[in-house]
Design a protein around this motif. Sequence first.
Motif, PDB file in Angstrom:
ATOM      1  N   ASP A   6       0.839  -1.191   0.000  1.00 22.23           N
ATOM      2  CA  ASP A   6       0.000   0.000   0.000  1.00 22.23           C
ATOM      3  C   ASP A   6       0.880   1.249   0.000  1.00 22.23           C
ATOM      4  O   ASP A   6       1.851   1.327   0.741  1.00 22.23           O
ATOM      5  N   LEU A   7       0.501   2.213  -0.824  1.00 21.64           N
ATOM      6  CA  LEU A   7       1.248   3.470  -0.875  1.00 21.64           C
ATOM      7  C   LEU A   7       0.807   4.372   0.270  1.00 21.64           C
ATOM      8  O   LEU A   7      -0.322   4.272   0.756  1.00 21.64           O
ATOM      9  N   LYS A   8       1.700   5.252   0.701  1.00 24.15           N
ATOM     10  CA  LYS A   8       1.397   6.224   1.754  1.00 24.15           C
ATOM     11  C   LYS A   8       1.630   7.623   1.191  1.00 24.15           C
ATOM     12  O   LYS A   8       2.383   7.791   0.252  1.00 24.15           O
ATOM     13  N   GLU A   9       0.986   8.590   1.806  1.00 25.30           N
ATOM     14  CA  GLU A   9       1.133   9.976   1.357  1.00 25.30           C
ATOM     15  C   GLU A   9       2.204  10.667   2.189  1.00 25.30           C
ATOM     16  O   GLU A   9       2.190  10.595   3.416  1.00 25.30           O
ATOM     17  N   TYR A  10       3.133  11.326   1.505  1.00 26.45           N
ATOM     18  CA  TYR A  10       4.212  12.050   2.186  1.00 26.45           C
ATOM     19  C   TYR A  10       4.209  13.510   1.764  1.00 26.45           C
ATOM     20  O   TYR A  10       3.896  13.834   0.619  1.00 26.45           O
ATOM     21  N   LYS A  11       4.582  14.362   2.712  1.00 26.41           N
ATOM     22  CA  LYS A  11       4.774  15.782   2.430  1.00 26.41           C
ATOM     23  C   LYS A  11       6.282  16.004   2.472  1.00 26.41           C
ATOM     24  O   LYS A  11       6.912  15.811   3.510  1.00 26.41           O
ATOM     25  N   VAL A  12       6.849  16.380   1.316  1.00 28.60           N
ATOM     26  CA  VAL A  12       8.297  16.566   1.219  1.00 28.60           C
ATOM     27  C   VAL A  12       8.566  18.020   0.851  1.00 28.60           C
ATOM     28  O   VAL A  12       8.002  18.540  -0.113  1.00 28.60           O
ATOM     29  N   ILE A  13       9.424  18.663   1.637  1.00 25.02           N
ATOM     30  CA  ILE A  13       9.816  20.051   1.363  1.00 25.02           C
ATOM     31  C   ILE A  13      11.323  20.079   1.165  1.00 25.02           C
ATOM     32  O   ILE A  13      12.071  19.537   1.979  1.00 25.02           O
ATOM     33  N   GLY A  14      11.768  20.684   0.071  1.00 22.71           N
ATOM     34  CA  GLY A  14      13.192  20.761  -0.225  1.00 22.71           C
ATOM     35  C   GLY A  14      13.556  22.115  -0.803  1.00 22.71           C
ATOM     36  O   GLY A  14      12.686  22.923  -1.141  1.00 22.71           O
ATOM     37  N   ARG A  15      14.841  22.329  -0.942  1.00 24.06           N
ATOM     38  CA  ARG A  15      15.333  23.599  -1.501  1.00 24.06           C
ATOM     39  C   ARG A  15      16.746  23.404  -2.041  1.00 24.06           C
ATOM     40  O   ARG A  15      17.380  22.374  -1.806  1.00 24.06           O
ATOM     41  N   ARG A  16      17.230  24.447  -2.748  1.00 23.79           N
ATOM     42  CA  ARG A  16      18.636  24.463  -3.167  1.00 23.79           C
ATOM     43  C   ARG A  16      19.494  24.761  -1.947  1.00 23.79           C
ATOM     44  O   ARG A  16      19.035  25.383  -0.990  1.00 23.79           O
TER      45      ARG A  16
END
Length: 176
Positions: A6-16
Amino acid sequence: MKARGDLKEYKVIGRRMPTDKQRIPPLYQMRIFAHDKVTAKSRFWYFAKMLKKMKKTNGEVVFCQQVYEKKPTTVKNIGIWLRYDSRSGTHNMYREYRDLTTAGAVTQCYRDMGARHRARAHSIQIMNVKTIEAKKCRRANIKQFHDSHIKFPLPHRVTKQLHTPRFTTRRPNTFF
């Protein structure tokens, strides 16, 4: 990406990475559906490279966390906008599912795309996922469950009775 389990939902925040030219680089947030955190970060860099010309070598993930459903006990109509690569080209698509969670609906979508269109998980890109009201649903196979008086009859059942012989001369009564 392999869509195992089963897939899960992720919140990913990134930057340079901050440089002399740009001390505070802008943050980019994505909603990623993946099997685990590692895959979610990998998918983030895949999309960041395509959309913002930002690679893992000159960037960093600031935040990565699983998102949980607010109401996982109510059935929702979920619309999914996606793009996938087939053998003949790239196609946009809109699909609807009924599920308790958005992650469950996206998992259904990956299974369905593999079954109906032979689309592999790595060639599918989920663009948008939204919960949809009943009156805004388009697909007939979703609309059929919007009846408030819907019934699921079980006309023929075989009851398991203890202490009865397996073979008998009387036919079983399956109608109740």
